[in-house]
Design a protein around this motif. Structure first.
Motif, PDB file in Angstrom:
ATOM      1  N   THR A  22      -3.896  34.944  95.022  1.00 20.59           N
ATOM      2  CA  THR A  22      -4.704  33.720  95.069  1.00 20.59           C
ATOM      3  C   THR A  22      -4.205  32.699  94.056  1.00 20.59           C
ATOM      4  O   THR A  22      -4.104  31.499  94.355  1.00 20.59           O
ATOM      5  CB  THR A  22      -6.182  34.049  94.801  1.00 20.59           C
ATOM      6  OG1 THR A  22      -6.641  35.017  95.748  1.00 20.59           O
ATOM      7  CG2 THR A  22      -7.046  32.797  94.927  1.00 20.59           C
ATOM      8  N   ALA A  23      -3.905  33.163  92.844  1.00 18.08           N
ATOM      9  CA  ALA A  23      -3.353  32.248  91.836  1.00 18.08           C
ATOM     10  C   ALA A  23      -2.040  31.649  92.307  1.00 18.08           C
ATOM     11  O   ALA A  23      -1.762  30.457  92.093  1.00 18.08           O
ATOM     12  CB  ALA A  23      -3.157  32.981  90.507  1.00 18.08           C
ATOM     13  N   LEU A  24      -1.218  32.458  92.975  1.00 17.90           N
ATOM     14  CA  LEU A  24       0.054  31.960  93.493  1.00 17.90           C
ATOM     15  C   LEU A  24      -0.144  30.886  94.548  1.00 17.90           C
ATOM     16  O   LEU A  24       0.505  29.836  94.518  1.00 17.90           O
ATOM     17  CB  LEU A  24       0.859  33.123  94.095  1.00 17.90           C
ATOM     18  CG  LEU A  24       1.714  33.958  93.140  1.00 17.90           C
ATOM     19  CD1 LEU A  24       2.233  35.195  93.851  1.00 17.90           C
ATOM     20  CD2 LEU A  24       2.875  33.133  92.597  1.00 17.90           C
ATOM     21  N   VAL A  25      -1.042  31.128  95.515  1.00 19.80           N
ATOM     22  CA  VAL A  25      -1.193  30.167  96.604  1.00 19.80           C
ATOM     23  C   VAL A  25      -1.746  28.842  96.100  1.00 19.80           C
ATOM     24  O   VAL A  25      -1.349  27.769  96.566  1.00 19.80           O
ATOM     25  CB  VAL A  25      -2.075  30.747  97.731  1.00 19.80           C
ATOM     26  CG1 VAL A  25      -3.543  30.760  97.364  1.00 19.80           C
ATOM     27  CG2 VAL A  25      -1.878  29.945  99.026  1.00 19.80           C
ATOM     28  N   GLY A  30      -0.158  23.176  95.056  1.00 22.55           N
ATOM     29  CA  GLY A  30      -0.066  21.948  94.269  1.00 22.55           C
ATOM     30  C   GLY A  30       1.369  21.516  94.057  1.00 22.55           C
ATOM     31  O   GLY A  30       1.690  20.317  94.129  1.00 22.55           O
ATOM     32  N   THR A  31       2.262  22.480  93.812  1.00 20.74           N
ATOM     33  CA  THR A  31       3.677  22.156  93.627  1.00 20.74           C
ATOM     34  C   THR A  31       4.272  21.551  94.891  1.00 20.74           C
ATOM     35  O   THR A  31       5.074  20.615  94.832  1.00 20.74           O
ATOM     36  CB  THR A  31       4.449  23.416  93.228  1.00 20.74           C
ATOM     37  OG1 THR A  31       3.912  23.932  92.000  1.00 20.74           O
ATOM     38  CG2 THR A  31       5.924  23.111  93.027  1.00 20.74           C
ATOM     39  N   ALA A 177      -2.263  10.010  94.262  1.00 25.10           N
ATOM     40  CA  ALA A 177      -3.365  10.898  94.633  1.00 25.10           C
ATOM     41  C   ALA A 177      -2.862  12.328  94.781  1.00 25.10           C
ATOM     42  O   ALA A 177      -3.536  13.284  94.390  1.00 25.10           O
ATOM     43  CB  ALA A 177      -4.003  10.427  95.941  1.00 25.10           C
ATOM     44  N   GLY A 178      -1.665  12.482  95.340  1.00 22.71           N
ATOM     45  CA  GLY A 178      -1.085  13.809  95.467  1.00 22.71           C
ATOM     46  C   GLY A 178      -0.853  14.462  94.121  1.00 22.71           C
ATOM     47  O   GLY A 178      -1.079  15.674  93.953  1.00 22.71           O
ATOM     48  N   LEU A 179      -0.438  13.681  93.124  1.00 22.31           N
ATOM     49  CA  LEU A 179      -0.208  14.250  91.800  1.00 22.31           C
ATOM     50  C   LEU A 179      -1.519  14.629  91.114  1.00 22.31           C
ATOM     51  O   LEU A 179      -1.575  15.591  90.351  1.00 22.31           O
ATOM     52  CB  LEU A 179       0.575  13.258  90.941  1.00 22.31           C
ATOM     53  CG  LEU A 179       2.041  13.120  91.364  1.00 22.31           C
ATOM     54  CD1 LEU A 179       2.681  11.910  90.714  1.00 22.31           C
ATOM     55  CD2 LEU A 179       2.809  14.378  90.996  1.00 22.31           C
ATOM     56  N   ALA A 184      -5.090  19.350  89.607  1.00 23.00           N
ATOM     57  CA  ALA A 184      -6.284  20.156  89.857  1.00 23.00           C
ATOM     58  C   ALA A 184      -5.911  21.575  90.294  1.00 23.00           C
ATOM     59  O   ALA A 184      -6.579  22.553  89.916  1.00 23.00           O
ATOM     60  CB  ALA A 184      -7.149  19.483  90.914  1.00 23.00           C
ATOM     61  N   CYS A 185      -4.847  21.704  91.074  1.00 20.68           N
ATOM     62  CA  CYS A 185      -4.409  23.031  91.521  1.00 20.68           C
ATOM     63  C   CYS A 185      -3.940  23.882  90.348  1.00 20.68           C
ATOM     64  O   CYS A 185      -4.250  25.082  90.267  1.00 20.68           O
ATOM     65  CB  CYS A 185      -3.292  22.887  92.557  1.00 20.68           C
ATOM     66  SG  CYS A 185      -3.847  22.320  94.176  1.00 20.68           S
ATOM     67  N   PHE A 186      -3.196  23.290  89.425  1.00 21.59           N
ATOM     68  CA  PHE A 186      -2.772  24.048  88.249  1.00 21.59           C
ATOM     69  C   PHE A 186      -3.980  24.498  87.431  1.00 21.59           C
ATOM     70  O   PHE A 186      -4.025  25.634  86.934  1.00 21.59           O
ATOM     71  CB  PHE A 186      -1.836  23.211  87.376  1.00 21.59           C
ATOM     72  CG  PHE A 186      -0.406  23.217  87.837  1.00 21.59           C
ATOM     73  CD1 PHE A 186       0.286  24.404  87.962  1.00 21.59           C
ATOM     74  CD2 PHE A 186       0.252  22.030  88.132  1.00 21.59           C
ATOM     75  CE1 PHE A 186       1.612  24.418  88.381  1.00 21.59           C
ATOM     76  CE2 PHE A 186       1.579  22.033  88.552  1.00 21.59           C
ATOM     77  CZ  PHE A 186       2.250  23.227  88.670  1.00 21.59           C
ATOM     78  N   ALA A 187      -4.976  23.611  87.271  1.00 20.41           N
ATOM     79  CA  ALA A 187      -6.170  23.972  86.512  1.00 20.41           C
ATOM     80  C   ALA A 187      -6.915  25.122  87.180  1.00 20.41           C
ATOM     81  O   ALA A 187      -7.374  26.064  86.513  1.00 20.41           O
ATOM     82  CB  ALA A 187      -7.088  22.754  86.368  1.00 20.41           C
TER      83      ALA A 187
END
Length: 444
Positions: A22-25, A30-31, A177-179, A184-187
């Protein structure tokens, strides 16, 4: 039917692997979004393929350089802690880009610096998550090939969600907006690692290293651990052959992602939405291929499946962009390529984890990944320069030919027969300490 208690125990047993995946996905999605947002932002604001490639270089250069040296630290400090810290720092750096842009303070130099920071801290974070997969598989009592297959599914799922979301966000709202979503995905990824993974996760990587290396390993410290990893990799012809092959394909793929596809989308008039479409088509079918691999790969001969996958996923992706085919045809070819590619990474992961001792996974994987990723920073840079010099079409044809020769002629070398010869022997090193969920289950 199984009782509620049995199902609950089974879910608890799967928690380590589910947490890592889950952490990977989340982090990889986000990347993938930023992989569309940043090149498109640079391309439309500067009109320069060379500067677009330079941005890719500034992210991947630190990523690769640092990954080579973080393996011993991952083994000693623990991958869980490193993954959490890396995702927090990545989130802050990614968020600064849209904030500075909104304030009119984002110069091209500042963008390069922030992108370099993201690449530098994402490197140990990605390695740490990768290192936790075999331990998570052992704790969850899932076969290694199935776990690496599920890891491939996760990679492809993020490759589906990320480009689709990235293309839509960039097309409708704009690249900044994508960045923001990337930050948020990294957080969220850091939160999942902190909350979902058992606190003992990753402690394998300090204690067995001391046991295997003895006092000499402790006294030798960081550089002794690094030399151990390098010496082990040098003594494995199959792993070296894998690193060489993947190093070339990664260089070409980096140019493809960072320069070739964005320039094709701009020159063809399809726009950023087409970038998301073709990558979503590739990733959806690659996810299907990875699911199939997770189910049946342990029953198949690895070598023929491996090279057939490369044949399907390689040159066709480059040549279809030259053909001038309609967008739907490009999407179909990308889909077929993705299906073949879905079988490759599970096999690579299983072979590597099978042959690397537990106590050395971090340092050997770190050095190996640095070798295979060494061409990625140059991919965007060289791809941008080549397109600027001779145009997109000749570069795509040449890249497709090199891709084919690298991934298919290499299969004639004798070391590739080792892919099937040593399967099933398992990974070296002592077993992990039992968790409460393990104690409630008999070994399968």
């Amino acid at each position: 039917m199984p009782s509620e208690g049995t199902r609950a125990t089974g879910l608890a047993r799967l928690r380590p692997l589910a947490g890592v995946l889950t952490a990977l996905v989340v982090a990889q999605s986000g990347t993938r979004i930023s992989a569309i947002a940043i090149p498109w932002f640079v391309l439309v604001t500067t009109g320069s393929a060379t500067q677009t490639g330079l941005v890719a270089f500034c992210e991947m250069g630190p990523y690769v350089a640092i990954k080579a040296f973080t393996g011993p630290l991952v083994d000693r400090i623990g991958p869980r802690r490193i993954s959490w810290v890396a995702d927090v720092v990545s989130s802050v750096a990614a968020l600064l880009i849209p904030l500075l842009h909104a304030g009119g303070l984002l110069s091209f130099g500042a963008l390069l610096v922030l992108v370099a920071v993201i690449g530098a801290v994402r490197s140990p974070g990605d390695l740490a998550k990768d290192v936790m997969i075999p331990e998570a598989a052992e704790r969850s009592r899932v076969p290694l090939e199935r776990a690496t297959g599920l890891g491939g599914v996760v990679e492809r799922l993020s490759g589906t969600v990320g480009p689709a979301a990235g293309g839509a966000l960039v097309g409708l709202v704009g690249p900044m907006a994508g960045l923001g979503v990337n930050a948020a995905c990294f957080a969220l990824g850091s939160l999942i690692v902190a909350v979902a993974l058992p606190r003992g996760m990753g402690q394998l990587h300090g204690r067995p290293a001391e046991k295997a290396g003895g006092e000499g390993d402790r006294e030798g410290g960081y550089w002794h651990s690094f030399r151990q990893g390098f010496a082990f990799l040098r003594g494995e012809p199959l792993l070296l052959a894998l690193c060489a092959m993947i190093g070339v394909t990664n260089l070409l793929d980096a140019a493809y992602v960072a320069v070739f596809v964005p320039v094709w989308a701009k020159e063809s008039g399809h726009g950023p939405a087409a970038i998301g479409l073709v990558w979503a088509a590739f990733s959806i079918t690659a996810m299907v291929g990875s699911l199939v691999a997770a189910t049946v790969a342990h029953r198949l001969r690895r070598r023929p499946v491996f090279f057939l996958g490369w044949l399907v996923t390689g040159a066709p992706r480059f040549l279809i962009l030259v053909s001038g085919a309609p967008l739907w045809v490009v999407a179909v070819v990308m889909g077929v390529s993705g299906l073949g590619g879905g079988f490759i990474n599970p096999i690579i992961g299983a072979v590597m984890y099978e042959r690397i001792p537990t106590e050395m996974v971090g340092r050997v994987r770190g050095i190996g990944q640095a070798l295979t990723w060494a061409g990625i920073p140059l991919g965007g840079l060289l791809g941008g320069a080549a397109v600027a010099a001779i145009g997109l079409a000749p570069v795509l044809v040449a890249s497709g030919v090199v891709y084919f020769l690298t991934t298919n002629l290499a299969g004639l070398r004798p070391e590739w027969h080792e892919m099937d010869r040593h399967r099933g022997k398992g990974r070296a090193g002592p077993p992990h300490p039992a968790t409460p969920a393990d104690a409630a289950q008999s070994a399968s």
